[in-house]
Design a protein around this motif. Structure first.
Motif, PDB file in Angstrom:
ATOM      1  N   UNK A 110       0.838  -1.210   0.000  1.00  0.00           N
ATOM      2  CA  UNK A 110       0.000   0.000   0.000  1.00  0.00           C
ATOM      3  C   UNK A 110       0.870   1.256   0.000  1.00  0.00           C
ATOM      4  N   UNK A 111       1.888   1.311   0.853  1.00  0.00           N
ATOM      5  CA  UNK A 111       2.747   2.494   0.937  1.00  0.00           C
ATOM      6  C   UNK A 111       3.512   2.701  -0.372  1.00  0.00           C
ATOM      7  N   UNK A 112       4.061   1.637  -0.924  1.00  0.00           N
ATOM      8  CA  UNK A 112       4.808   1.761  -2.175  1.00  0.00           C
ATOM      9  C   UNK A 112       3.924   2.256  -3.316  1.00  0.00           C
ATOM     10  N   UNK A 113       2.706   1.734  -3.394  1.00  0.00           N
ATOM     11  CA  UNK A 113       1.788   2.166  -4.452  1.00  0.00           C
ATOM     12  C   UNK A 113       1.280   3.588  -4.219  1.00  0.00           C
ATOM     13  N   UNK A 114       0.899   3.886  -2.992  1.00  0.00           N
ATOM     14  CA  UNK A 114       0.321   5.204  -2.693  1.00  0.00           C
ATOM     15  C   UNK A 114       1.308   6.347  -2.919  1.00  0.00           C
ATOM     16  N   UNK A 145     -11.613   1.007  -0.657  1.00  0.00           N
ATOM     17  CA  UNK A 145     -10.826   2.214  -0.476  1.00  0.00           C
ATOM     18  C   UNK A 145     -10.647   2.546   0.996  1.00  0.00           C
ATOM     19  N   UNK A 146     -11.703   2.328   1.794  1.00  0.00           N
ATOM     20  CA  UNK A 146     -11.596   2.627   3.223  1.00  0.00           C
ATOM     21  C   UNK A 146     -10.598   1.689   3.907  1.00  0.00           C
ATOM     22  N   UNK A 147     -10.499   0.439   3.429  1.00  0.00           N
ATOM     23  CA  UNK A 147      -9.526  -0.492   3.998  1.00  0.00           C
ATOM     24  C   UNK A 147      -8.111  -0.047   3.631  1.00  0.00           C
ATOM     25  N   UNK A 148      -7.919   0.444   2.413  1.00  0.00           N
ATOM     26  CA  UNK A 148      -6.618   0.989   2.012  1.00  0.00           C
ATOM     27  C   UNK A 148      -6.264   2.156   2.930  1.00  0.00           C
ATOM     28  N   UNK A 149      -7.226   3.008   3.216  1.00  0.00           N
ATOM     29  CA  UNK A 149      -7.012   4.154   4.095  1.00  0.00           C
ATOM     30  C   UNK A 149      -6.558   3.708   5.482  1.00  0.00           C
ATOM     31  N   UNK A 150      -7.204   2.703   6.019  1.00  0.00           N
ATOM     32  CA  UNK A 150      -6.839   2.197   7.356  1.00  0.00           C
ATOM     33  C   UNK A 150      -5.439   1.582   7.341  1.00  0.00           C
ATOM     34  N   UNK A 151      -5.137   0.806   6.308  1.00  0.00           N
ATOM     35  CA  UNK A 151      -3.806   0.198   6.196  1.00  0.00           C
ATOM     36  C   UNK A 151      -2.729   1.278   6.089  1.00  0.00           C
ATOM     37  N   UNK A 152      -2.997   2.276   5.254  1.00  0.00           N
ATOM     38  CA  UNK A 152      -2.047   3.375   5.060  1.00  0.00           C
ATOM     39  C   UNK A 152      -1.807   4.131   6.366  1.00  0.00           C
ATOM     40  N   UNK A 153      -2.874   4.434   7.078  1.00  0.00           N
ATOM     41  CA  UNK A 153      -2.756   5.175   8.332  1.00  0.00           C
ATOM     42  C   UNK A 153      -1.920   4.389   9.343  1.00  0.00           C
ATOM     43  N   UNK A 154      -2.184   3.111   9.473  1.00  0.00           N
ATOM     44  CA  UNK A 154      -1.445   2.262  10.417  1.00  0.00           C
ATOM     45  C   UNK A 154       0.033   2.172  10.013  1.00  0.00           C
ATOM     46  N   UNK A 155       0.287   2.014   8.728  1.00  0.00           N
ATOM     47  CA  UNK A 155       1.662   1.913   8.230  1.00  0.00           C
ATOM     48  C   UNK A 155       2.431   3.208   8.477  1.00  0.00           C
ATOM     49  N   UNK A 156       1.795   4.344   8.236  1.00  0.00           N
ATOM     50  CA  UNK A 156       2.454   5.634   8.464  1.00  0.00           C
ATOM     51  C   UNK A 156       2.761   5.851   9.941  1.00  0.00           C
TER      52      UNK A 156
END
Length: 108
Positions: A61-65, A87-98
């Motif tokens: 997710x981070x690499x793609x975003x 999309x909301x799951x991508x948002x949650x994954x991104x937030x946790x990763x950041x």
């Protein structure tokens, strides 16, 4: 030895009477060089943190975003479509990763 020239050796003066060296002519700027080195070190640190801290899905997710290692950044919708998730799951994954990456950067 006669053909060797220091980059800092004065060559003459400019219109205002300031000394000019090869460094001035070549455009090498110490601040630029230091900034470039710092950017490279921070980039390497980021990639290490991504590899060492994130799960496989979070990395993807981070690499793609953020377009890391890619031609362009992708929207959350594009990432969701390519991974087959919402999309909301991508948002949650991104937030946790950041959050994980931020923590990795603030710890000594």
């Amino acid at each position: 030895m006669k053909s060797e020239v220091s980059l800092n050796e004065p060559l003459g003066t400019d219109r205002d009477g300031n000394e000019i060296s090869f460094n001035d002519i070549l455009g090498t700027d110490d601040d630029f060089i230091l900034e470039d080195i710092d950017t490279r070190m921070q980039t390497a640190r980021l990639y290490h943190a991504i590899q060492d801290t994130l799960s496989s899905r979070e990395k993807t997710v981070i690499l793609l975003r953020y377009g890391l290692g890619r031609d362009r950044r992708q929207t959350q919708r594009e990432v969701a479509a390519s991974l087959g998730i919402s999309r909301s799951y991508v948002s949650r994954i991104e937030k946790k990763a950041l959050q994980k990456l931020r923590k990795a950067f603030t710890e000594p």
